[in-house]
Each structure stands twice: as structure tokens, then as C-alpha cells.
Design a protein around this motif. Structure first.
Motif, PDB file in Angstrom:
ATOM      1  N   GLU B  42       0.830  -1.220   0.000  1.00  0.00           N
ATOM      2  CA  GLU B  42       0.000   0.000   0.000  1.00  0.00           C
ATOM      3  C   GLU B  42       0.864   1.269   0.000  1.00  0.00           C
ATOM      4  OE1 GLU B  42      -3.394   0.570   0.163  1.00  0.00           O
ATOM      5  OE2 GLU B  42      -3.151   2.731   0.470  1.00  0.00           O
ATOM      6  N   GLU B  43       1.750   1.340   0.992  1.00  0.00           N
ATOM      7  CA  GLU B  43       2.552   2.560   1.114  1.00  0.00           C
ATOM      8  C   GLU B  43       3.560   2.679  -0.020  1.00  0.00           C
ATOM      9  OE1 GLU B  43       4.542   2.936   4.848  1.00  0.00           O
ATOM     10  OE2 GLU B  43       5.544   4.779   4.232  1.00  0.00           O
ATOM     11  N   GLN B  44       3.995   1.536  -0.540  1.00  0.00           N
ATOM     12  CA  GLN B  44       4.974   1.559  -1.620  1.00  0.00           C
ATOM     13  C   GLN B  44       4.361   2.092  -2.917  1.00  0.00           C
ATOM     14  OE1 GLN B  44       8.153   0.657  -0.972  1.00  0.00           O
ATOM     15  NE2 GLN B  44       7.543   0.241   1.137  1.00  0.00           N
ATOM     16  N   PHE B  46       1.074   3.711  -3.254  1.00  0.00           N
ATOM     17  CA  PHE B  46       0.136   4.826  -3.236  1.00  0.00           C
ATOM     18  C   PHE B  46       0.604   5.966  -2.343  1.00  0.00           C
ATOM     19  CE2 PHE B  46      -2.737   1.438  -4.650  1.00  0.00           C
ATOM     20  CZ  PHE B  46      -3.417   2.088  -5.678  1.00  0.00           C
ATOM     21  N   ASP B  47       0.301   7.167  -2.801  1.00  0.00           N
ATOM     22  CA  ASP B  47       0.425   8.365  -1.996  1.00  0.00           C
ATOM     23  C   ASP B  47      -0.984   8.935  -1.944  1.00  0.00           C
ATOM     24  OD1 ASP B  47       1.076  10.656  -0.689  1.00  0.00           O
ATOM     25  OD2 ASP B  47       2.198  11.551  -2.343  1.00  0.00           O
ATOM     26  N   GLY B  48      -1.727   8.604  -0.896  1.00  0.00           N
ATOM     27  CA  GLY B  48      -3.149   8.958  -0.871  1.00  0.00           C
ATOM     28  C   GLY B  48      -3.884   8.150  -1.914  1.00  0.00           C
ATOM     29  N   ASP B  49      -4.598   8.851  -2.791  1.00  0.00           N
ATOM     30  CA  ASP B  49      -5.365   8.158  -3.822  1.00  0.00           C
ATOM     31  C   ASP B  49      -4.577   7.992  -5.119  1.00  0.00           C
ATOM     32  OD1 ASP B  49      -7.577   7.860  -2.210  1.00  0.00           O
ATOM     33  OD2 ASP B  49      -8.436   9.804  -2.808  1.00  0.00           O
ATOM     34  N   SER B  50      -3.367   8.514  -5.160  1.00  0.00           N
ATOM     35  CA  SER B  50      -2.601   8.491  -6.402  1.00  0.00           C
ATOM     36  C   SER B  50      -1.454   7.484  -6.318  1.00  0.00           C
ATOM     37  CB  SER B  50      -1.993   9.869  -6.683  1.00  0.00           C
ATOM     38  OG  SER B  50      -3.008  10.851  -6.705  1.00  0.00           O
ATOM     39  N   ARG B  52       2.281   6.556  -6.620  1.00  0.00           N
ATOM     40  CA  ARG B  52       3.490   7.359  -6.431  1.00  0.00           C
ATOM     41  C   ARG B  52       4.150   7.661  -7.780  1.00  0.00           C
ATOM     42  NH1 ARG B  52       4.966   8.135  -1.290  1.00  0.00           N
ATOM     43  NH2 ARG B  52       3.996   6.820   0.290  1.00  0.00           N
TER      44      ARG B  52
END
Lengths: 145, 91
Positions: B42-44, B46-50, B52
Motif C-alpha cells: 500500500e505505502e509503496q 500509493f500516496d493517498g489516492d494516487s 506514487r
């Protein structure tokens, strides 16, 4: 931290590939060029020049579709990955941006410098979590079989 | 079901799998299904809804930035490929 695998092992670069990397770097001077190398199981190198989407004197970004095509072949064939780009005005050492954006811990990062255009140089590095370790480049006279 | 190609640097989040399958009719749905199955991604990704900015996402070899982004349609036999950008520069 554990050292990256192969850090102590020289990166063997046959003369023909070395020449091709330098020729690629010269071909779009003063812009940076970039590409991938894949080492086959027999030690020979496959060369994948990739357009620099930035076409910049100071930055590079591999054109995404060409990157996918080359990376897929390298991964599917199980080749050892090396990522190269040129520095046209600075030494063959990773910049702060090179280190920050290095996303392939398994790769060897090669930098070709044309800072001294009469004496180009190629150096190799591993970049792991922001830590840079140089890997010696050994130029061989022929393709390693 | 669509296949998602996982780059080597992210495979620690997929138990080493180079390819996973995930349901969805567009890229956003597929990637959300992947991160539901593999929360470490997830963190890898996405940055919010977008997605990365340094992650390239392709559907059947087309960069989704030049199609319809996360709304890009995905067929049942499509391959969604994730690939960290390769970039750098002085400064």
C-alpha cells in the motif's frame, strides 16, 4: 547492514561493451544518455540503450515503454541487471539525486563520464538504502565466455 | 483474472511472487485488490489516492499516464506491470 551481494566482485566489462557505452554517451553529448545491461549466464552482456525522456544535460529518466521491454527481457531471461547513465560534466560518481532515486537494490549502477572527453571513464556502484559502495570495473579484451 | 507483474524490489511484500492475480475492471480496482491481499504494498504504491510518481504502471505495455490513469480499463487477460522509474541526475 549487510553489504550488497557481489560488491567485492569486479564488474567485468568487455572492451566492445565499454566502447558501446562510451559511444552512446558521446552520441547525444551534452545530454545524458541511459540504458540497461544484462549479463547472460555465459558472462556476455546484452546492451539495451534507452531514450532519456528528460533529454537533459543534468538529469535522466528512462523512457517508460522502452524500460519495460528491456527490463522484462532481462528479468525473464534471468540476466544480472546493470543500469547505466552518463555524466557529461561531472565525475563518474552517483549524485545525491542518483542515490535518492535508486530503486533497484539488486542492480549494479554504471556511470560513464565524459567530463574529460578525451579520457572517458566507467565506474560501477551498488546503491542500497542510500549507501553507495563502489564495485571495481575490470575491462576485458573480449566477451567473457 | 488480470495478472500483476511485481518488480523485484517489491516482492518482499508478495512473499517473493513475481506475478500475482487480482480482480478489477480498471487499474485502480486491480491495484486496490493487490494491496488488500498484500498490505505491505500500500505505502509503496500509493500516496493517498494516487500512484506514487516514481512507479510506472502499464496495462498490456501501455503506460497508464498516457491512457486514462487509474481509470484505464483492464481486461480479464490483461497484464498490469509495475516498474519503479529509472532516473537520476546531478543536484
Amino acid at each position: 547492514m549487510e553489504p550488497a551481494p557481489g560488491v567485492d566482485v569486479p564488474y567485468l566489462l568487455d572492451r566492445g561493451t565499454w566502447d558501446r557505452l562510451v559511444a552512446h554517451a558521446r552520441s547525444d553529448f551534452p545530454y545524458e544518455v541511459c540504458g540497461l545491461l544484462g549479463r547472460r549466464p555465459d558472462g556476455t552482456l546484452a546492451h539495451f540503450p534507452i531514450d532519456n525522456a528528460d533529454r537533459s544535460v543534468t538529469t535522466y529518466a528512462m523512457e517508460p515503454k522502452q524500460l519495460l521491454k528491456a527490463m522484462r527481457e532481462i528479468e525473464d531471461e534471468g540476466y544480472e541487471l546493470a543500469i547505466y547513465h552518463s555524466h557529461t560534466h561531472t565525475r563518474a560518481e552517483p549524485s545525491a539525486t542518483d542515490i535518492r532515486l535508486a530503486a533497484y537494490p539488486e542492480a549494479t549502477y554504471l556511470i560513464v563520464t565524459l567530463q574529460d572527453r578525451d579520457h572517458p571513464d566507467v565506474r560501477a556502484f551498488h546503491i542500497l538504502d542510500g549507501a553507495v559502495t563502489e564495485r571495481p570495473v575490470v575491462v576485458t579484451d573480449q566477451q567473457v565466455a | 483474472m488480470p495478472t500483476v507483474r511485481i518488480p523485484s524490489v517489491l516482492r518482499k511484500h508478495t512473499d517473493g511472487a513475481a506475478k500475482v492475480t487480482a480482480a478489477g475492471g480498471n487499474v485502480g480496482e486491480v491495484l486496490r485488490a493487490v494491496t488488500a491481499d498484500h498490505p505491505g504494498l500500500e505505502e509503496q504504491l500509493f500516496d493517498g489516492d494516487s500512484v506514487r510518481g516514481f512507479i510506472n504502471v502499464y496495462v498490456d505495455d501501455e503506460d497508464i499516464r498516457y491512457v486514462s490513469g487509474l481509470d484505464t480499463p483492464v481486461e480479464r487477460d490483461s497484464e498490469v506491470a509495475l516498474m519503479p522509474a529509472v532516473a537520476g541526475g546531478d543536484g
